[in-house]
Design a protein around this motif. Structure first.
Motif, PDB file in Angstrom:
ATOM      1  N   SER A 235       0.888  -1.466   0.042  1.00 35.20           N
ATOM      2  CA  SER A 235       0.185  -0.323   0.223  1.00 35.20           C
ATOM      3  C   SER A 235       0.546   0.745   0.040  1.00 35.20           C
ATOM      4  N   ILE A 236       0.149   2.036  -0.191  1.00 38.62           N
ATOM      5  CA  ILE A 236       1.287   3.599  -0.268  1.00 38.62           C
ATOM      6  C   ILE A 236       0.472   4.416   0.746  1.00 38.62           C
ATOM      7  N   THR A 237       2.101   5.034   1.695  1.00 35.26           N
ATOM      8  CA  THR A 237       2.214   5.663   2.926  1.00 35.26           C
ATOM      9  C   THR A 237       1.751   6.782   2.568  1.00 35.26           C
ATOM     10  N   TRP A 238       0.792   7.736   3.188  1.00 37.14           N
ATOM     11  CA  TRP A 238       0.065   9.329   2.535  1.00 37.14           C
ATOM     12  C   TRP A 238       0.998  10.242   3.752  1.00 37.14           C
ATOM     13  N   ILE A 239       1.333  11.013   3.276  1.00 33.85           N
ATOM     14  CA  ILE A 239       2.855  12.374   3.887  1.00 33.85           C
ATOM     15  C   ILE A 239       2.415  13.413   4.067  1.00 33.85           C
ATOM     16  N   PRO A 240       2.111  13.635   5.148  1.00 35.48           N
ATOM     17  CA  PRO A 240       1.164  15.423   4.699  1.00 35.48           C
ATOM     18  C   PRO A 240       2.328  16.324   4.715  1.00 35.48           C
ATOM     19  N   LEU A 241       2.231  17.490   3.833  1.00 39.72           N
ATOM     20  CA  LEU A 241       3.298  18.061   3.235  1.00 39.72           C
ATOM     21  C   LEU A 241       3.436  19.172   4.449  1.00 39.72           C
ATOM     22  N   SER A 242       4.561  19.524   5.209  1.00 40.47           N
ATOM     23  CA  SER A 242       5.423  20.537   6.115  1.00 40.47           C
ATOM     24  C   SER A 242       5.012  22.172   5.880  1.00 40.47           C
ATOM     25  N   ASN A 243       5.271  21.918   4.327  1.00 39.18           N
ATOM     26  CA  ASN A 243       5.296  23.046   3.153  1.00 39.18           C
ATOM     27  C   ASN A 243       5.060  23.022   2.196  1.00 39.18           C
ATOM     28  N   GLN A 244       4.357  23.717   1.756  1.00 35.03           N
ATOM     29  CA  GLN A 244       3.691  23.910  -0.185  1.00 35.03           C
ATOM     30  C   GLN A 244       4.465  24.460  -1.087  1.00 35.03           C
ATOM     31  N   LEU A 245       5.866  24.537  -1.148  1.00 33.46           N
ATOM     32  CA  LEU A 245       6.562  25.278  -1.401  1.00 33.46           C
ATOM     33  C   LEU A 245       7.680  23.992  -2.651  1.00 33.46           C
ATOM     34  N   TYR A 246       8.063  23.233  -1.364  1.00 32.33           N
ATOM     35  CA  TYR A 246       8.817  22.103  -2.569  1.00 32.33           C
ATOM     36  C   TYR A 246       7.954  20.865  -1.923  1.00 32.33           C
ATOM     37  N   TRP A 247       8.119  19.589  -2.322  1.00 36.33           N
ATOM     38  CA  TRP A 247       7.814  18.605  -1.886  1.00 36.33           C
ATOM     39  C   TRP A 247       8.274  18.381  -1.031  1.00 36.33           C
ATOM     40  N   GLN A 248       7.859  19.370   0.506  1.00 35.18           N
ATOM     41  CA  GLN A 248       8.701  19.477   2.180  1.00 35.18           C
ATOM     42  C   GLN A 248       8.062  18.198   2.861  1.00 35.18           C
ATOM     43  N   ILE A 249       8.393  17.237   3.542  1.00 38.33           N
ATOM     44  CA  ILE A 249       7.577  17.142   4.820  1.00 38.33           C
ATOM     45  C   ILE A 249       8.646  16.681   5.892  1.00 38.33           C
ATOM     46  N   THR A 250       8.398  16.027   7.023  1.00 33.80           N
ATOM     47  CA  THR A 250       9.082  16.159   8.291  1.00 33.80           C
ATOM     48  C   THR A 250       9.520  14.583   7.944  1.00 33.80           C
ATOM     49  N   VAL A 251      10.459  14.706   8.986  1.00 30.56           N
ATOM     50  CA  VAL A 251      11.237  12.860   9.125  1.00 30.56           C
ATOM     51  C   VAL A 251      11.225  13.379  10.592  1.00 30.56           C
ATOM     52  N   ASP A 252      11.129  11.882  10.707  1.00 25.36           N
ATOM     53  CA  ASP A 252      11.228  11.787  12.183  1.00 25.36           C
ATOM     54  C   ASP A 252      12.753  11.160  13.110  1.00 25.36           C
ATOM     55  N   SER A 253      13.520  10.609  11.930  1.00 23.35           N
ATOM     56  CA  SER A 253      15.122  10.284  12.099  1.00 23.35           C
ATOM     57  C   SER A 253      15.249   9.181  11.331  1.00 23.35           C
ATOM     58  N   ILE A 254      16.670   9.464  11.484  1.00 20.43           N
ATOM     59  CA  ILE A 254      17.198   8.185  10.484  1.00 20.43           C
ATOM     60  C   ILE A 254      18.327   7.726  10.959  1.00 20.43           C
ATOM     61  N   THR A 255      18.072   6.227  11.047  1.00 18.89           N
ATOM     62  CA  THR A 255      17.841   5.555  12.308  1.00 18.89           C
ATOM     63  C   THR A 255      19.166   4.197  10.853  1.00 18.89           C
ATOM     64  N   ALA A 256      19.821   3.152  12.183  1.00 15.05           N
ATOM     65  CA  ALA A 256      20.764   2.104  11.917  1.00 15.05           C
ATOM     66  C   ALA A 256      21.335   1.343  13.126  1.00 15.05           C
ATOM     67  N   ASN A 257      20.176  -0.242  13.038  1.00 13.86           N
ATOM     68  CA  ASN A 257      20.526  -1.328  13.914  1.00 13.86           C
ATOM     69  C   ASN A 257      19.923  -0.108  15.277  1.00 13.86           C
ATOM     70  N   GLY A 258      19.020   0.548  14.948  1.00 16.90           N
ATOM     71  CA  GLY A 258      18.136   0.601  15.875  1.00 16.90           C
ATOM     72  C   GLY A 258      18.584   2.308  17.096  1.00 16.90           C
ATOM     73  N   GLN A 259      19.749   2.598  16.376  1.00 16.73           N
ATOM     74  CA  GLN A 259      20.493   3.592  16.926  1.00 16.73           C
ATOM     75  C   GLN A 259      19.974   5.299  16.050  1.00 16.73           C
ATOM     76  N   VAL A 260      19.692   5.995  16.845  1.00 16.60           N
ATOM     77  CA  VAL A 260      19.897   6.853  15.668  1.00 16.60           C
ATOM     78  C   VAL A 260      20.648   7.902  15.266  1.00 16.60           C
ATOM     79  N   VAL A 261      21.142   7.393  13.834  1.00 19.78           N
ATOM     80  CA  VAL A 261      22.148   8.439  13.423  1.00 19.78           C
ATOM     81  C   VAL A 261      22.381   9.716  13.131  1.00 19.78           C
ATOM     82  N   SER A 262      21.370  10.108  12.909  1.00 20.07           N
ATOM     83  CA  SER A 262      20.504  11.891  12.095  1.00 20.07           C
ATOM     84  C   SER A 262      19.673  12.022  12.457  1.00 20.07           C
ATOM     85  N   CYS A 263      19.247  13.723  12.238  1.00 21.22           N
ATOM     86  CA  CYS A 263      17.221  13.892  12.263  1.00 21.22           C
ATOM     87  C   CYS A 263      17.479  13.409  13.609  1.00 21.22           C
ATOM     88  N   ASN A 264      18.112  13.669  14.736  1.00 18.82           N
ATOM     89  CA  ASN A 264      17.566  13.669  16.236  1.00 18.82           C
ATOM     90  C   ASN A 264      16.672  14.674  16.419  1.00 18.82           C
TER      91      ASN A 264
END
Length: 378
Positions: A235-264
Motif C-alpha cells: 500500500s501507499i503511505t500518505w505523508i502530509p506536506l509541512s510546506n507547500q513550496l517544495y514537496w517538503q515533509i517532516t522526517v522523524d529520524s534516521i536510524t541504523a541498527n536501531g540507533q539514531v544516526v541523524s535527524c535526531n
C-alpha cells in the motif's frame, strides 16, 4: 445457471462462440473484497462512469531515460510544428526552460535549441528569468507556446528561453529542466506545467507519480494524472506536506541498527527527483559516513567495495513508518571510481531525499491533498 457468451472474429464462427458459466466469472470488485482492498481502492479512485467518455479524463505516461543512475530525463516538445527537447523532470524546482538560439554559452552549443521563428504558436513575453540550482544557473527570457508532455498538449504554457547557462550544464545529457514543485517556487511567477495541466482539466487526478529504475535500466516514468500499481508493492503511505513550496515533509529520524544516526528529534526534507543523492547538513552527513567507514576524498565519501555486505541498513523514519535503504541502495559502485556512498553534505538544515531514495520508493505527488505518497518500488 446463467451463461455469458464471448464472441470473436474468426473465419469459422463456430470456433468463436463460447459459453462460459457466469457463476465462474469473478468481478474485479469481488477479487478486491476477498483481499480486503476494496474500500482502499474505492477511496483512492472514486467511481466516475462518465470518465471513459470524456477526453479531459486522462492519464499520461512520460518515459524517462536513466543516465547512469545520476539523472533521469524525458523528451517533450515545444511549438507548432513541435521541436523536441530532453528535460529533467525536477520536483525540486518549478520552471520549465530550454536552450534557445539567443544563448551563446558553451552549454547551449552542444544541446538542442529552440527557434521561435519556426513555431506558428509562439508568443514572446520578454520577462527576464534567472534561476539558480545546486550545480549551476541560467538566465533568459519568458515566452509562451504549446508544450506537449506525455502526449498532453498544454497550450499557452510559459517557459524560459535560456540566454546564458552555467558551464556545468555543458556536460548534462538533458537540454533543459521541467520543474514540478509548487507555483510559489517559480522564478518570475511563471505558471508551472503541471498547474496548467490541472487548470485545463487535462489530467484525471491532480497528482503525478514517479518510478525510477536502477542500474541504468529502462522503464523509468513519470505518470501525470494517475498511479500505476505495476510500479510498487503493498500500500501507499500518505505523508502530509509541512510546506507547500517544495514537496517538503517532516522526517522523524534516521536510524541504523536501531540507533539514531541523524535527524535526531526530527528534521525537514524535500522529495526531489532532480537531485542524485541524499543530501543533508555537514555535521550529520559526516557522522553518517564515518559510521559507515567511509573516507572523504575530495568531497566524495568512499568505502571498501568488499565491505558492502557488512554495512547496515539505514531507516528514514517518516510519519511513523520506516523507509529502509540497504547498503546496495545507498552505495554506488563504479568501475572507474570504486564505491561511494550516496550521502552528500549540502550545508543547510533542509535534507534532500533524492534519487538514491526514490529508486527504492515509488513516489506520488498529490496536489489535490498536498501529500506525498511512498510505496516500495518494484
Amino acid at each position: 445457471m446463467q451463461w455469458v457468451f464471448v464472441l470473436c472474429v474468426s473465419v469459422a464462427l463456430s470456433e468463436c462462440l463460447v459459453q462460459i458459466p457466469l457463476e465462474k466469472v469473478q468481478t474485479a470488485r469481488e477479487a478486491l473484497e476477498e483481499q480486503g482492498l476494496w474500500e482502499q481502492v474505492r477511496a483512492q479512485y472514486p467511481f466516475n462512469p462518465m470518465a471513459k467518455f470524456d477526453r479531459s479524463f486522462a492519464v499520461a505516461d512520460q518515459p524517462m531515460t536513466n543516465d547512469a543512475d545520476l539523472a533521469y530525463y524525458g523528451v517533450i516538445s515545444i511549438g507548432t510544428p513541435p521541436q523536441s527537447f530532453k528535460v529533467v523532470f525536477d520536483t525540486g524546482s518549478s520552471n520549465l526552460w530550454v536552450p534557445s538560439i539567443y544563448c551563446g554559452s558553451p552549454a547551449c552549443e552542444n544541446h538542442a535549441r529552440f527557434y521561435p521563428s519556426r513555431s506558428s504558436t509562439f508568443r514572446y513575453s520578454g520577462t527576464p528569468l534567472d534561476i539558480r540550482y545546486g550545480t549551476g544557473s541560467m538566465t533568459g527570457v519568458l515566452s509562451y507556446d504549446t508544450v506537449t508532455v506525455g502526449g498532453l498538449a498544454v497550450r499557452n504554457q510559459v517557459f524560459g528561453l535560456s540566454q546564458t547557462e552555467a558551464p556545468f550544464m555543458q556536460y548534462m545529457r538533458a537540454d533543459g529542466i521541467l520543474g514540478l514543485a509548487y507555483p510559489r517556487l517559480a522564478a518570475s511567477s511563471a505558471m508551472p506545467v503541471f498547474d496548467n495541466m490541472m487548470k485545463e482539466g487535462l489530467v484525471n487526478q491532480d497528482l503525478f507519480s514517479v518510478y525510477l529504475s536502477s542500474n541504468s535500466q529502462s522503464g523509468s516514468v513519470v505518470t501525470f494524472g494517475g498511479i500505476d500499481p505495476n510500479h510498487y508493492y503493498g500500500s501507499i503511505t500518505w505523508i502530509p506536506l509541512s510546506n507547500q513550496l517544495y514537496w517538503q515533509i517532516t522526517v522523524d529520524s534516521i536510524t541504523a541498527n536501531g540507533q539514531v544516526v541523524s535527524c535526531n528529534g526530527g528534521c525537514q526534507a524535500i522529495v526531489d527527483t532532480g537531485t542524485s543523492l541524499i543530501v543533508g547538513p555537514q555535521t550529520d552527513i559526516a557522522y553518517m559516513n564515518s559510521m559507515l567507514g567511509a573516507s572523504n576524498q575530495n568531497g566524495d565519501y568512499v568505502v571498501n567495495c568488499n565491505s558492502i555486505d557488512q554495512m547496515p541498513d539505514l531507516s528514514i523514519n517518516i510519519h511513523g513508518h520506516a523507509f529502509t535503504l540497504p547498503a546496495s541502495a545507498y552505495v554506488r559502485q563504479s568501475q572507474h571510481y570504486g564505491c561511494r556512498t550516496g550521502f552528500s553534505a549540502g550545508g543547510d538544515s533542509l535534507w534532500i531525499l533524492g534519487d538514491v531514495f526514490i529508486r527504492q520508493y515509488f513516489s506520488v505527488f498529490n496536489r489535490a491533498q498536498n501529500m506525498v505518497g511512498l510505496a516500495k518500488a518494484r
